[in-house]
Write an enzyme that holds these catalytic residues in place. Structure first.
Site, short mmCIF file in Angstrom:
data_model
loop_
_atom_site.label_atom_id
_atom_site.label_comp_id
_atom_site.label_asym_id
_atom_site.label_seq_id
_atom_site.Cartn_x
_atom_site.Cartn_y
_atom_site.Cartn_z
N GLY A 1 -38.58 -2.40 10.56
CA GLY A 1 -39.59 -1.39 10.22
C GLY A 1 -40.92 -2.02 9.86
O GLY A 1 -41.99 -1.55 10.28
N GLY A 2 -40.86 -3.11 9.12
CA GLY A 2 -42.08 -3.79 8.70
C GLY A 2 -42.83 -4.38 9.88
O GLY A 2 -44.05 -4.29 9.97
N CYS B 1 -34.06 -8.04 -2.74
CA CYS B 1 -34.63 -8.88 -1.68
C CYS B 1 -34.43 -10.35 -1.98
O CYS B 1 -34.55 -11.18 -1.10
CB CYS B 1 -36.12 -8.57 -1.50
SG CYS B 1 -36.98 -8.34 -3.06
N GLY C 1 -39.81 -3.56 2.74
CA GLY C 1 -38.73 -2.87 3.46
C GLY C 1 -38.08 -3.79 4.48
O GLY C 1 -38.12 -5.01 4.35
N SER C 2 -37.54 -3.18 5.51
CA SER C 2 -36.75 -3.95 6.47
C SER C 2 -37.65 -4.74 7.42
O SER C 2 -38.83 -4.41 7.63
CB SER C 2 -35.89 -3.00 7.30
OG SER C 2 -36.70 -2.26 8.19
N GLU D 1 -43.44 -7.32 2.88
CA GLU D 1 -42.30 -8.11 2.45
C GLU D 1 -41.10 -7.59 3.21
O GLU D 1 -40.70 -6.44 3.05
CB GLU D 1 -42.10 -7.96 0.93
CG GLU D 1 -41.08 -8.93 0.39
CD GLU D 1 -40.40 -8.39 -0.85
OE1 GLU D 1 -41.10 -8.01 -1.80
OE2 GLU D 1 -39.16 -8.35 -0.86
#
Lengths: 490, 490
Positions: free
Chosen positions: A207-208, A264, A203-204, A227
């Site tokens: 957020g990650g 990605c 994800g982002s 990731e």
């Protein structure tokens, strides 16, 4: 709709109980569970792809391929665990003559970690979602999975989860080995729970990182395989530009617009020795006209894309080379700047635009590409378009330091599931650069080694017995042995 | 005495520059560097052991063995890198018929991380210090090392560091590849520096956790391989106790007092079906009388030991079985409690006493040992004294979940450096349970994989070329090949 705290608790406890029942089954049995899931996905492909079309705006061809990839992955992982590759079994027989003094009989094997929390991504509703790479590798490792559904494709995710649960049940796997949860509160509970032993996340970056910090702060920290963001630079050498400029621009246009730029591995930066900007603009414009358009995956993602595009577009020294639009299904945008501008503002190279937009960086003949490459943060991929006879060691080394996969005269989008694949890279591309979330090596993330010291043969686990009852590949007294060989003491 | 911030900065920058020069040398060259260090340690063994005796109170025999082990380790790692084991090279030739669709040519190899910060431990002035396992594995991986000296053996550490620097220089390694720093401020700067790419640490749980948190909080987090605390439980089954009680008590007494109990693998808990407490006390007393005594490694460590011993001794339900003393070279202490008491106060099982003391837990016949084992935190080792024909799967599985090495009818102290060795374990034993700090697998901690996608043969690194110029072991199209084989496309 959202999973309640009590439900999350029950699911994690049930997953742990299932893990305890499942952790030591033989590879054939675990392999049959993976096969049951693969068969269920195949049998329900039409329904699943239909749901995906409704929720994601991705086209049927793409979704069918992604499902096929997920099914293939389960079967490849099955063959890996039948060969015992994930177990990393090593046998050192006792040796009186060992150089540092007599060594005892020592044997090592990887064991699964326990309950794994897997966070689904919005942009790959199959390959990085409910039954994507993280879930497949965690189950192959012998773990249980509690999957946090991405609400961008909620119905598809719920249906997939139901199919997976049913397939596992009919194959005889313990109940609770896989389940799914919905909602942010559930996500946080999953990261915090003492029985959760690892997290897989796609994800982002924002957020990650927040969840990574959370995993590190636990009383007992757990590995967080995240990731996050990657901009995937492409460097075109002067020679390659001279020889095949048009083909490069065509490949680039196709790669950065694939999946509406929501990969990605989307190439977000093209370093090229452009002299005639108008000509390049015209060529790109022409290439881009034929691309099919679709709305982005979700309104939230669209909002983020618009903001990122605005930010780069309005930076000093950035021009619009190919003007996109802001329709619901937006036409792709190509921005352009110069090597001098990015040397002055390296942060231009750090802004991911998750959608159909990219930044061309014009450099002058004779420019030191390694200096430009040195400005980059960690990446999943870095691509060089060059000629085979060029001396590019320095550039490739600088890019190697900053990425997990180097691509030569090809494009980074499209990530095959193989033995050698590496889908990872230095932070912020991932939070665990020494691991991969694609390919057979992904299984190892959810295991840890245990040594058996001086064990009686009767008490050894099957993977470590001299007679090799599981017929797996092992290293014996330093020598690698193919699957099926017995381990005879010297 | 303490390294200034400017010096630390200079050393890290120099280490990074040396890494850049050294990262791609061929295995033969890097191997010759390791050999040069090994030879220098051997040639100066008398002086080093003498310094060690002065600073650590450890005896000459022990120090000589530890030095021999460190020298052997360098040579074993040399042979590993000559075979390319650490590179994990995998070649997947392009395959039109690959199950998920045509795959490109994909090749994967491990590359070194960069500058590694290594923290020396007090209790192994050779094996976990300047030229111990972390430094040896980081150098073998191709990294540069900045070593944080443990001031418990400052002169030995400074002298060892000087010898290592000189040996590397005469072997032609780039200057700065190894250097040492002193002091807490230097330690923190090392963890924080952007060029530091990983940390190897051996020490206390409190100190290690603080540095782990620091490494995680960095803008770019880095892996922190910390070996922290472990109490190393031993479970004696009723059958084993019946058959060989005296031998078990004798082995136990020898193991928990080895190195004055200052081993990370010291057995700190013995679960045994003791009925006649007086008889066991007498037997242990007799065994312990013959042990040679020495002061603990440092006053600070002694203070911590006294406090931990007091805490356990004064807990409810804990008695003194063998009374030690508080002389400068303290006689060993054996405390005793019951299974019922630890079930009521599981925290009794969480207090490491780093020194010559241990806790015996008496259990009644028929007690469920798996329940007791389930109370344990993460451990480096867990030992079972049992009989080969006993059915102990459940106990071994519960212990496997909580430790990195299972020991059968032997003792956890003494950790051989081999291919299969695993010196690690779930938190708080370590901060990275999927890694080891002893054995050849330790090298991999300081590397990460990079994939080469669709590369022209001319642009591939040597490890990944079809003709295998480094003669290393690889996996080609899924099949493991012994060292030296060419990779022919199917």
């Amino acid at each position: 709709m959202h999973t309640t705290p009590e439900q999350v608790e029950n699911q994690i406890v049930a997953a742990h109980a299932a893990y305890e029942q499942a952790r030591d089954v033989e590879p054939q049995v675990r392999g049959s569970w993976l096969e049951a899931i693969a068969a269920a996905l195949e049998a329900n492909a039409d329904e699943l792809v239909g749901l995906g079309e409704q929720e994601t705006h991705l086209d049927q061809g793409r979704l069918r391929f992604e499902l096929k990839r997920s099914v293939f992955q389960l079967r490849l992982f099955r063959s890996e665990i039948l060969a015992g590759e994930h177990l990393g079994a090593i046998i050192d027989h006792a040796d009186q003559d060992w150089g540092m003094g007599p060594r005892p009989d020592l044997r090592r094997v990887n064991v699964p970690l326990g309950v794994v929390g897997v966070f689904g991504a919005s942009n790959f509703p199959f390959a990085f979602s409910v039954m994507g790479g993280d879930t497949a590798s965690a189950l192959a490792a012998g773990c249980a999975v509690v999957h946090k559904i991405h609400e961008g494709h909620l119905q598809l995710a719920l249906r997939t989860a139901a199919l997976v649960e049913k397939a596992l049940a009919s194959a005889g796997a313990p109940q609770g080995l896989f389940s799914a949860v919905v909602g942010r509160q559930a996500a946080e509970a999953l990261v915090d729970h003492p029985l959760t032993k690892a997290i897989g996340f796609t994800g982002s970056t924002a957020g990650g990182r927040a969840l990574f910090d959370r995993a590190c702060r636990r009383p007992t920290p757990i590995p967080f395989y995240g990731e996050l963001g990657s901009i995937n630079p492409v460097f075109v050498t002067e020679q390659a530009w001279d020889v095949r400029r048009d083909a490069i621009l065509s490949g680039y246009a196709a790669s950065f617009t694939a999946g509406m730029g929501q990969f990605c591995t989307k190439p977000g930066l093209l370093f090229a020795p452009v002299e005639d900007t108008d000509e390049v603009a015209a060529l790109l414009q022409q290439e881009l006209e034929s691309k099919s358009l679709a709305p982005l995956l979700s309104p939230k993602l669209r909002e983020g894309f618009d903001a990122a595009l605005d930010k780069v577009r309005s930076a000093e020294g950035v021009d619009v080379l190919v003007k996109g639009d802001d329709a619901e299904a937006p036409r792709p945008t190509v921005l352009a700047t110069t090597a001098e501008a990015v040397l002055a503002q390296p942060e231009l190279l750090e802004q991911e635009m998750f959608g159909p937009a990219t930044l061309l960086i014009r450099y002058r003949p004779g420019t030191d590409l390694t200096e430009l490459a040195g400005l980059l943060e960690g990446q999943l991929t870095a691509t060089v378009q060059g000629e085979p006879e060029e001396k590019l060691d320095d550039l490739l080394t600088v890019l190697r330091e900053r990425s997990g996969r180097l691509v030569w005269n090809a494009w980074p989008t499209g990530v095959s599931v193989t033995y050698a694949q590496q889908h990872g890279g230095p932070y912020p591309a991932t939070t665990a650069a020494s691991t991969t979330s694609v390919g057979t090596a992904a299984i190892g993330r959810f295991m840890r080694p245990v040594a058996y010291d001086s064990f009686a043969p009767e008490q050894l686990p099957p993977a470590l017995r001299d007679n090799n009852p599981w017929n797996i590949t092992r290293r014996v007294d330093g020598i690698h042995q193919p699957a099926g060989q017995k381990a005879e003491a010297r």
